[in-house]
Every structure is written in C-alpha cells, then in structure tokens.
Design a protein around this motif. Structure first.
Motif, PDB file in Angstrom:
ATOM      1  N   GLU A   1      98.926  68.911  43.066  1.00 14.19           N
ATOM      2  CA  GLU A   1      98.831  69.283  41.654  1.00 14.19           C
ATOM      3  C   GLU A   1      99.311  68.148  40.746  1.00 14.19           C
ATOM      4  O   GLU A   1      98.658  67.816  39.762  1.00 14.19           O
TER       5      GLU A   1
ATOM      6  N   GLU B   1      96.744  65.353  40.726  1.00  8.24           N
ATOM      7  CA  GLU B   1      95.558  65.726  39.946  1.00  8.24           C
ATOM      8  C   GLU B   1      95.858  65.543  38.456  1.00  8.24           C
ATOM      9  O   GLU B   1      95.021  65.046  37.699  1.00  8.24           O
TER      10      GLU B   1
ATOM     11  N   GLN C   1      95.775  61.834  37.570  1.00 13.03           N
ATOM     12  CA  GLN C   1      94.391  61.386  37.393  1.00 13.03           C
ATOM     13  C   GLN C   1      93.843  61.803  36.034  1.00 13.03           C
ATOM     14  O   GLN C   1      93.169  61.026  35.360  1.00 13.03           O
ATOM     15  N   ARG C   2      94.128  63.048  35.635  1.00  8.48           N
ATOM     16  CA  ARG C   2      93.640  63.526  34.333  1.00  8.48           C
ATOM     17  C   ARG C   2      94.242  62.727  33.185  1.00  8.48           C
ATOM     18  O   ARG C   2      93.562  62.419  32.207  1.00  8.48           O
TER      19      ARG C   2
END
Length: 191
Positions: free
Chosen positions: A106, A109, A112-113
């Motif tokens: 999580e 992720e 990356q966002r």
C-alpha cells in the motif's frame, strides 16, 4: 545542503521521511500534519484534507496520538507530514522497514501515485531491491557506501549480477536461496 538549517532545506522544496519516522508521540495526527505545514515556512503549505484523501486511515484517526498508531499508520503520517510542505523532492529512507507485506504494498502504491499524479520527484532508499526497482525509473546500487551499479531500473532488473545478488534469481531466472550462493563476496565482479 548539508550546511543549511532544516527550515531552509524545506523552503528549497526538499523533504525527508526518516527511516524511524521521528514522530512526536504526544501529538495527534492532525497536530502532526499541522506541524508539517508550519515547516513549510515561506513555501505554500499543503492541505490536511488532501492528506486525508491520500490516507483515509489518518482521517479516521485524526484525534489519536501519533504514538498510539500502528507502524503502517505512523509511516503514512510521516509521509503525510512531509507532503504538507508541498515538496518538489520527497526523500524516503526505508519506508518498508518493520511493516507487514500488505502495508508495504500500500505504501509503495502511494509512493508511485505521488510521483505520477503530483509530479513529485521521489528519492527512495530501500533495501528491498525487488520493490524499489519495481517502481523506480532509475536505480543506484550501493555497497559499503559506494555506488557500484546504476542505470535505468528496467536495465538493472535484467542485470545478471543484480538478479543473483539482490533479487535471488539464478542465471536461468529461477528463485535461489542466498544460502546456496557460495563465495558471495568473491563472485561480485565489482568488489
């Protein structure tokens, strides 16, 4: 920047999320985020609501003390605090340290966002080479404080030395136990 006070570094747009998070355990989630906004100094501070949208768990715990949060929640809070200064470069030191695999996924992720959606440059220091090279554009491999390999992350993932010594793969691409690798140091071509 090593000779500059922390406030000047933040005003330049550089923010660090340290390995051990370094939160004030007696501050609430909201107070911690506000402290991050105050660190922005002359730069425009971020919105607490933006952080809560990025990390909904923090919104649920806004009145809890930072010291009472789980390790993953503390990591989210440390990243949120750093984002409150609207950095151009976010430096993360071992964000996976001590976290359960599902939380690591999580957090990565979200990293990356941040890079993709907010156009924030991310400098990630991470021992888990598979995770780091999986999200990076460019990678550097360090041994004993010295850069021994660097290049595009996709190229590093295909490098036979990186596969063997950092990703645990044999030359044929099969998973390999580090216990099976004899003479580990001697076989590294760059040492």
């Amino acid at each position: 920047i090593s000779s500059l006070p922390a406030s000047s570094v933040v005003r330049l747009g550089l923010t660090l999320v340290p390995q051990l998070r370094e939160l004030f355990p007696g501050f609430t989630v909201e107070e911690t985020l506000q402290a991050g906004a105050n660190a922005a100094g002359a730069r425009k501070a971020g919105s607490i609501d933006d952080i809560y949208n990025l990390f909904p768990r923090l919104a649920e715990r806004r009145h809890q003390f930072a010291g009472s949060l789980s390790g993953g929640e503390q990591q989210m809070l440390a990243i949120g605090r750093a984002l409150m200064s609207k950095p151009r470069m976010l430096m993360l030191d071992e964000p996976s340290l001590g976290l359960a695999p599902i939380l690591v996924a999580e957090i990565f992720e979200i990293i990356q966002r941040l890079n993709r959606d907010l156009d924030t440059t991310i400098l990630l220091v991470e021992q888990n080479a598979r995770l780091a090279l999986g999200i990076a554009d460019h990678g550097y491999i360090m041994e004993n404080g010295r850069i021994v390999l660097n290049g595009p992350a996709a190229e590093l993932r295909r490098n036979p030395d990186v596969q063997e010594f950092y990703l645990g793969l044999s030359e044929s691409g099969e998973r390999r136990s580090y216990r099976d690798v004899k003479h580990y140091r001697r076989r590294k071509r760059w040492l």
